[in-house]
Write a protein that holds these residues in place. Structure first.
Motif, mmCIF file in Angstrom:
data_model
loop_
_atom_site.group_PDB
_atom_site.id
_atom_site.type_symbol
_atom_site.label_atom_id
_atom_site.label_comp_id
_atom_site.label_asym_id
_atom_site.label_seq_id
_atom_site.Cartn_x
_atom_site.Cartn_y
_atom_site.Cartn_z
ATOM 1 N N HIS A 1 2.952 -10.356 -2.873
ATOM 2 C CA HIS A 1 3.034 -11.301 -4.167
ATOM 3 C C HIS A 1 4.518 -11.094 -4.554
ATOM 4 O O HIS A 1 4.922 -9.951 -4.833
ATOM 5 C CB HIS A 1 1.892 -10.722 -5.076
ATOM 6 C CG HIS A 1 0.629 -11.278 -4.879
ATOM 7 N ND1 HIS A 1 0.486 -12.770 -4.421
ATOM 8 C CD2 HIS A 1 -0.621 -10.765 -4.804
ATOM 9 C CE1 HIS A 1 -0.896 -12.736 -4.207
ATOM 10 N NE2 HIS A 1 -1.688 -11.589 -4.574
ATOM 11 N N LEU A 2 5.116 -12.116 -5.151
ATOM 12 C CA LEU A 2 6.367 -11.980 -5.848
ATOM 13 C C LEU A 2 5.935 -12.496 -6.991
ATOM 14 O O LEU A 2 5.849 -13.982 -7.277
ATOM 15 C CB LEU A 2 7.311 -13.023 -5.159
ATOM 16 C CG LEU A 2 7.711 -12.642 -3.594
ATOM 17 C CD1 LEU A 2 8.211 -13.646 -2.684
ATOM 18 C CD2 LEU A 2 8.369 -11.443 -3.517
ATOM 19 N N PHE B 1 0.637 -1.242 0.008
ATOM 20 C CA PHE B 1 -0.110 0.112 -0.129
ATOM 21 C C PHE B 1 0.704 1.259 0.053
ATOM 22 O O PHE B 1 0.636 2.353 -0.685
ATOM 23 C CB PHE B 1 -0.986 0.036 1.134
ATOM 24 C CG PHE B 1 -1.551 -1.305 1.299
ATOM 25 C CD1 PHE B 1 -2.933 -1.311 0.500
ATOM 26 C CD2 PHE B 1 -1.348 -2.265 2.326
ATOM 27 C CE1 PHE B 1 -3.589 -2.589 0.611
ATOM 28 C CE2 PHE B 1 -2.268 -3.397 2.191
ATOM 29 C CZ PHE B 1 -3.141 -3.640 1.425
ATOM 30 N N ARG C 1 -4.671 -19.021 4.686
ATOM 31 C CA ARG C 1 -5.630 -17.957 5.506
ATOM 32 C C ARG C 1 -4.782 -17.421 6.765
ATOM 33 O O ARG C 1 -3.662 -16.810 6.288
ATOM 34 C CB ARG C 1 -6.879 -18.662 6.145
ATOM 35 C CG ARG C 1 -7.912 -19.021 4.937
ATOM 36 C CD ARG C 1 -9.207 -20.036 5.465
ATOM 37 N NE ARG C 1 -9.886 -19.188 6.332
ATOM 38 C CZ ARG C 1 -11.129 -18.545 5.772
ATOM 39 N NH1 ARG C 1 -11.246 -18.404 4.299
ATOM 40 N NH2 ARG C 1 -11.707 -17.901 6.693
ATOM 41 N N THR D 1 3.323 0.725 5.330
ATOM 42 C CA THR D 1 3.133 -0.649 5.416
ATOM 43 C C THR D 1 4.471 -1.416 4.815
ATOM 44 O O THR D 1 4.508 -2.717 5.396
ATOM 45 C CB THR D 1 1.913 -1.168 4.625
ATOM 46 O OG1 THR D 1 1.698 -0.376 3.209
ATOM 47 C CG2 THR D 1 0.710 -0.769 5.307
ATOM 48 N N LEU E 1 -2.089 -15.374 2.420
ATOM 49 C CA LEU E 1 -3.377 -15.743 3.047
ATOM 50 C C LEU E 1 -4.104 -16.224 2.081
ATOM 51 O O LEU E 1 -5.134 -17.188 2.399
ATOM 52 C CB LEU E 1 -3.738 -14.444 3.573
ATOM 53 C CG LEU E 1 -4.763 -13.562 2.429
ATOM 54 C CD1 LEU E 1 -5.551 -12.641 3.324
ATOM 55 C CD2 LEU E 1 -3.676 -12.661 1.718
ATOM 56 N N TYR E 2 -3.893 -16.187 0.809
ATOM 57 C CA TYR E 2 -4.784 -16.957 -0.230
ATOM 58 C C TYR E 2 -4.884 -18.564 -0.281
ATOM 59 O O TYR E 2 -5.651 -19.094 -0.261
ATOM 60 C CB TYR E 2 -4.501 -16.359 -1.672
ATOM 61 C CG TYR E 2 -4.647 -15.130 -1.730
ATOM 62 C CD1 TYR E 2 -6.084 -14.492 -2.199
ATOM 63 C CD2 TYR E 2 -3.635 -14.029 -2.121
ATOM 64 C CE1 TYR E 2 -6.479 -13.144 -2.021
ATOM 65 C CE2 TYR E 2 -4.077 -12.730 -2.304
ATOM 66 C CZ TYR E 2 -5.417 -12.416 -2.293
ATOM 67 O OH TYR E 2 -5.610 -10.721 -2.102
ATOM 68 N N ASP F 1 1.488 -12.452 7.398
ATOM 69 C CA ASP F 1 0.777 -11.288 7.377
ATOM 70 C C ASP F 1 -0.379 -11.184 6.562
ATOM 71 O O ASP F 1 -1.147 -12.251 6.487
ATOM 72 C CB ASP F 1 1.543 -10.079 7.093
ATOM 73 C CG ASP F 1 2.768 -10.000 8.278
ATOM 74 O OD1 ASP F 1 2.825 -10.470 9.427
ATOM 75 O OD2 ASP F 1 3.546 -9.438 7.876
ATOM 76 N N PHE F 2 -0.504 -10.196 5.586
ATOM 77 C CA PHE F 2 -1.710 -10.542 4.683
ATOM 78 C C PHE F 2 -1.183 -9.561 3.444
ATOM 79 O O PHE F 2 -0.214 -8.922 3.537
ATOM 80 C CB PHE F 2 -2.877 -9.734 5.069
ATOM 81 C CG PHE F 2 -2.999 -8.246 5.483
ATOM 82 C CD1 PHE F 2 -3.102 -7.198 4.610
ATOM 83 C CD2 PHE F 2 -2.433 -8.160 6.728
ATOM 84 C CE1 PHE F 2 -3.214 -6.077 5.248
ATOM 85 C CE2 PHE F 2 -2.489 -6.744 7.267
ATOM 86 C CZ PHE F 2 -2.821 -5.642 6.523
ATOM 87 N N THR F 3 -1.860 -9.932 2.262
ATOM 88 C CA THR F 3 -1.657 -8.907 1.145
ATOM 89 C C THR F 3 -3.026 -8.997 0.378
ATOM 90 O O THR F 3 -4.221 -9.188 1.124
ATOM 91 C CB THR F 3 -0.679 -9.535 0.052
ATOM 92 O OG1 THR F 3 -0.243 -8.469 -0.909
ATOM 93 C CG2 THR F 3 -1.077 -10.911 -0.640
ATOM 94 N N GLY F 4 -3.215 -8.189 -0.705
ATOM 95 C CA GLY F 4 -4.606 -7.972 -1.616
ATOM 96 C C GLY F 4 -4.337 -7.212 -2.248
ATOM 97 O O GLY F 4 -3.228 -6.966 -3.082
ATOM 98 N N THR F 5 -5.653 -6.634 -2.855
ATOM 99 C CA THR F 5 -5.319 -5.599 -3.754
ATOM 100 C C THR F 5 -4.432 -4.273 -3.067
ATOM 101 O O THR F 5 -4.770 -3.904 -1.950
ATOM 102 C CB THR F 5 -6.699 -5.009 -4.302
ATOM 103 O OG1 THR F 5 -7.549 -6.191 -4.493
ATOM 104 C CG2 THR F 5 -6.777 -4.057 -5.290
ATOM 105 N N THR F 6 -3.529 -3.736 -4.101
ATOM 106 C CA THR F 6 -2.502 -2.811 -3.683
ATOM 107 C C THR F 6 -2.304 -1.862 -4.511
ATOM 108 O O THR F 6 -3.205 -0.852 -4.457
ATOM 109 C CB THR F 6 -1.067 -3.464 -3.045
ATOM 110 O OG1 THR F 6 -0.610 -4.143 -4.096
ATOM 111 C CG2 THR F 6 -1.331 -4.325 -1.945
#
Lengths: 520, 468
Positions: B310-311, B143, B337, B147, B333-334, B342-347
């Motif tokens: 993501h890499l 983000f 869970r 972060t 997490l995908y 930690d977490f990632t997502g749409t960044t």
């Protein structure tokens, strides 16, 4: 079936392009006066900090860079180009181009986030008004738009829950977050990052819904809160959601409503009526801001009045004539992201709401519901496709299907089908988040953007592919065939001796590039 | 056309009434209400949403929103010296063209087959960042810098199972606040204690003695920034790295990549994890919506295993071509869970694309030249401002792009000065009085390649009047 082939440009990796001495852009020169009255740059940098050798990035002229990235853009199947209804949980809807024009305006693009608030009254007005609108849509009392994505929104909710219990001196006793398997995995991962222990409720095998008895057994003095999606990633609306909230409240926890799947809820049902304390929406999904190859995005977080003191700072306020940035909030959790968040998403969402109005939003929701149930009707007629939890005869925005029967019969599974359908000019579908308790799943979401004909065509692609799995399974298993590239070697992605995250690593591991030199 | 849109809307093909009726019949319902009745009545909203009447005409909508936006003052009409984590640089037209292509703007999570161009551009971003940083592993951005730094600190903590990070006091308070939210879990599990390290009031450099005192066997990582939040260039990187590594800790360095044509990348003085902000690389300020944070390390499995983000890895296709995929996706997490890192997502995918195009445009010469222009112009500005009676500049001579201007001897507050500047269509530097009270009435000025001599002269002349 439409005859389709994706563009194939065979573009080299940019690291192999160009020619020594070429350049893509000229930098403003340094005026003679400045040149004379300053010292050499080296004087301003401690000796040890001076870069010794130039970075090994390519030297390429402007037309070739433009050509390269235009070609790469052509090899990207954006939503605007296709019937992109396979991506459940993503709400691949039309992003109106007028909104793209608005975010390009220098009155937005060239605004610095730390400008005096008297010079940002326009954008503050949009943030403030959109905040009121989304409060009305959800029934919450105040929102923050700081989180730069859905997961960061969920993490923000976890931080708010943590803060609430900390203020009540209930930490560390209240250290458990309850979620459900069909809630987004971020509803488990984000509170875990915030330090909570996670309890996951599994769905009832008949209804697909989390079991209320399991919830009753899970709550205790350790319960900090519930983080749950509804409808879950099955499209099934949990009609007992208010009971879930009540049980958590009675146990002393807070409830966060993950509204990532909110496209079918506009004007129909809200977080407030279900009793939630907080919620989050993905502005880049239901609110039409484009997905942008994975962002910039916004996980807008809303809370009820009692929790507004904890929201990140600043909050935009209005005194009747002027908009202000309120930073003076001593119990705030502080910052979740630098500055105000991805306000371009809010500008677009504001414009989208102004285009839709209350009736238009209701039409969005109703159309989503009609579209998915129409698609279910189409897909369940296809041999090999089954609807998960068929006793639930209504889905709201998406539906989870299974290709287990197809796989048992043909050995062609859902990953193969996902890879095959891109040969027909549509984006792949989203299988599902893991674990796959619905076997060989796929999860389409035909939101309001798609016409009846679009849905018919998409269903025909699935039917055709299932039939092909029987008549010619190898074609499906070795797919794609009409795409830019062929099937990849996925083993290398998990092998330290083979994976390469940069060109420099690739060259080290593979020796010189195999790629023959292509003419430009 | 009347104001109320009945049922059809240009964005919604199936808002045509006849089609809706036909589809409803197909699924066995007379009307939508029959379906909605599956939601219990007590959960349904029993009224219309109270929202403004719509503007379905595109012209009306554009007029309405544009009129509101025009109440803003932009940095194209005002002369801007604000930076502090979001900086005004020139965005090349080629970057804008590519970053506004519908293909990229509207793509999302498609795989390497249907979205090859997106994946290749991501890989090219990682590759060019890798060259700037001289590091083999670079992730897709998260983000923002805050972060990215938080994730880097948490990566280090998982690697060495220690629970304390040392952070310089000379850091953006916003960024520190983000780090606190990620690291300070209170009494919940996984807490990482944050200890602040002093800086030298003369130079802005890390106080090595204080660092040494605070380093211990509990230290998981030391996080420094170079240039610092206040623009100073840290020259003691190698010494900081030595002290850090002697204590078995990881050195994390946060940087501004546009400085890397001139400044040596952190790996050369012992940085283990490098993070920072990509917004300077061809991304408009967007009222702060242009930021994005990167993370990079050496290509060692123990680091790769701890990335939350993501890499993208390059790989081969069955016919010998190139393709791409996510490297070690099972750590996210995908896949697992709450067991994920930690977490990632749409960044910030679109900004990743913009940054790739920008780096390609600059090339090795452009990145050096832009560094030169920035350092020369910012030092020129610092020099002529420091010659004004009543103004002092702090921490010279080593800084890049940003420097601290102090108004104590003028008797004016930063607030007074900035108001005066604003009246003369200038956005003065970021006030840092509350965040750094030890620096008195100070503000942080940012000068980049977009400020020419005329602009700097105008600032100096206006400041001269402001403090009279």
């Amino acid at each position: 079936m439409r005859k389709y082939h994706a563009p194939v440009w065979n573009e080299p990796i940019i690291m192999e392009m160009g020619h020594k001495g070429e350049r893509g852009i000229a930098i403003p020169f340094i005026e003679e006066d400045i040149q004379k009255s300053t010292k050499d740059a080296k004087f301003y940098i401690p000796n040890k900090m001076i870069r010794k050798s130039p970075p090994n990035i390519p030297e390429i002229s402007q037309p070739h860079i433009l050509r390269h990235y235009l070609r790469l853009s052509q090899q990207t199947l954006g939503m605007a180009l296709n019937i992109d209804l396979g991506m459940g949980t993503c709400t691949m809807k039309h992003s109106p181009l007028i909104n793209e024009e608005l975010v390009k305006s220098p009155y937005f693009a060239e605004i610095h986030p730390l400008q005096d608030e008297n010079t940002t009254q326009g954008i503050l007005e949009i943030i403030y008004k959109f905040n009121r609108y989304i409060c009305e849509i959800s029934g919450m009392d105040e929102f923050t738009f700081q989180p730069g994505g859905g997961a960061l929104g969920i993490f923000t909710n976890a931080c708010l829950i943590r803060k609430y219990h900390e203020m009540n001196n209930d930490l560390p006793e209240r250290n458990e977050i309850i979620t459900t398997l069909f809630s987004h995995p971020a509803d488990a991962a984000c509170p875990a990052t915030a330090g909570f222990k996670i309890i996951t409720l599994y769905p009832n095998s008949e209804t697909g819904l989390p079991d209320i008895e399991a919830l009753k057994a899970a709550v205790s003095k350790h319960t900090a809160g519930l983080m749950i999606t509804n409808p879950e990633d099955t499209g099934i609306f949990n009609p007992m959601i208010d009971e879930f909230v009540k049980i958590i409240h009675e146990a002393g926890g807070l409830c966060a409503y993950d509204q990532a799947n909110s496209n079918a809820l506009f004007g129909i049902t809200r977080a407030k009526e279900a009793g939630f304390d907080m919620c989050h929406f993905n502005i880049h999904k239901a609110f039409s801001s484009p997905h942008g190859c994975m962002g910039p995005a916004c996980g807008a977080v809303g809370v009820r009045k009692e929790l507004t003191e904890f929201l990140p700072v600043p909050i935009v306020t209005f005194d009747g004539s002027k908009y202000h940035l309120d930073n003076d909030r001593p119990n705030s959790i502080g910052k979740m992201r630098e500055f105000m968040g991805n306000i371009e998403t809010i500008l677009r969402a504001y414009s989208w709401i102004m285009s839709m109005g209350p009736d238009g939003l209701r039409t969005v929701a109703e159309t989503s519901i009609i579209n998915i149930n129409y698609l279910i009707k189409k897909l369940t007629k296809i041999r090999g496709v089954t609807l998960a939890y068929p006793k639930q005869n209504i889905r709201l925005d998406q539906a989870r299907f299974s290709l287990k029967e197809l796989k048992d019969e043909t050995s062609v599974g859902t990953d193969d089908v996902a890879r095959r359908i891109v040969d027909f000019g549509v984006q792949e579908y989203f299988t599902s988040h893991h674990p796959w308790i619905v076997q060989e799943p796929f999860l389409p979401e035909p939101c309001e953007t798609y016409s009846k004909e679009d849905i018919d065509y998409w269903a025909e692609i699935i039917r055709y592919t299932c039939e092909e799995a029987r008549t010619n399974p190898e074609t499906v298993k070795t797919a794609p065939h009409n795409q830019t590239i062929k099937k990849i070697n996925t083993k290398a992605l998990n092998d330290p001796n083979q994976w390469a995250l940069t060109w420099r690593a690739y060259i080290k591991k593979k020796g010189k590039s195999k790629q023959e030199h292509l003419s430009p | 056309m009347t104001k109320k849109i009945e049922h059809t809307h240009p964005y919604i093909p199936n808002s045509v009434l006849e089609v809706r009726q036909e589809m409803l019949r197909d699924i066995g319902f007379e009307n939508i209400q029959e379906i909605l009745n599956t939601i219990p009545k007590k959960l349904r909203l029993n009224r219309s949403l109270n929202l403004p009447d719509p503007l379905p005409s595109e012209f009306d909508l554009k007029k309405h929103v544009s009129e509101i936006l025009s109440k803003n003052k932009s940095c194209t009409e005002y002369l801007n010296f604000l930076g502090a984590g979001c900086w005004q640089h020139h965005v090349p037209a080629v970057v804008d063209e590519i970053a506004h292509r519908s293909e990229f703007v509207t793509a999302y999570a498609g795989n390497t087959y249907s979205d090859l161009g997106k994946w290749q551009t991501f890989f090219e971003f990682q590759s060019m960042m890798g060259e700037l940083l001289e590091m083999d592993a670079v992730s897709l951005p998260t983000f923002d810098w805050g972060t990215a730094a938080s994730f880097a600190i948490r990566m280090a903590s998982r690697m060495n199972i220690k629970k304390e990070v040392l952070i310089p006091k000379i850091i953006s308070p916003g960024r520190l606040s983000i780090i606190k939210n990620f690291c300070n879990t209170g009494s919940l599990s996984g807490n990482i204690d944050i200890k602040l390290i002093d800086y030298d009031p003369e130079t802005g450099l890390i106080d090595l003695q204080d660092l040494e005192n605070k380093l211990s066997s509990n230290t998981s990582s030391v996080y420094i920034e170079n240039p610092s939040y206040l623009g100073t260039i840290e020259s003691q990187g190698d010494e900081i790295a030595r002290l850090t590594h002697n204590n078995g800790a990881e050195l994390i360095v946060g940087i501004d990549p546009i400085s890397l044509g001139l400044l040596t990348p952190p790996i050369n003085y012992g940085g283990d994890i490098v993070c920072g902000e990509i917004q300077p690389l061809g991304i408009h300020m967007n009222y702060g919506g242009g930021v994005g944070g990167f993370i990079a390390t050496r290509d060692e499995p123990r680091y790769i295993a701890e990335y939350p983000t993501h890499l993208v890895s390059i790989t081969d296709t069955i016919d010998g071509g190139f393709g791409f995929g996510y490297c070690t996706h099972d750590r996210t997490l995908y896949a697992v869970r709450e067991e994920g890192k930690d977490f990632t997502g749409t960044t910030v995918g679109l900004w990743t694309i913009a940054a790739a195009v920008y780096m390609a445009l600059l090339g090795p010469n452009g990145i050096k030249e832009i560094g030169h222009t920035i350092i020369k112009r910012s030092h020129y500005a610092e020099k002529i401002l420091s010659e004004i009676n009543g103004i002092e500049t702090l921490f010279s001579p080593y800084f890049f792009k940003e420097f601290v201007v102090n108004f104590d001897s003028s008797g004016k507050t930063v607030n007074d000065v900035n108001k005066f500047l604003l009246d003369h269509k200038i956005f003065g530097g970021k006030e840092i009085v509350k965040d750094f009270p030890e620096l008195g009435q100070s503000s942080l000025y940012c000068v980049t390649e977009i400020h020419n001599q005329e602009d700097i002269t105008r600032l100096a002349e206006t400041l001269n009047q402001a403090i009279k």
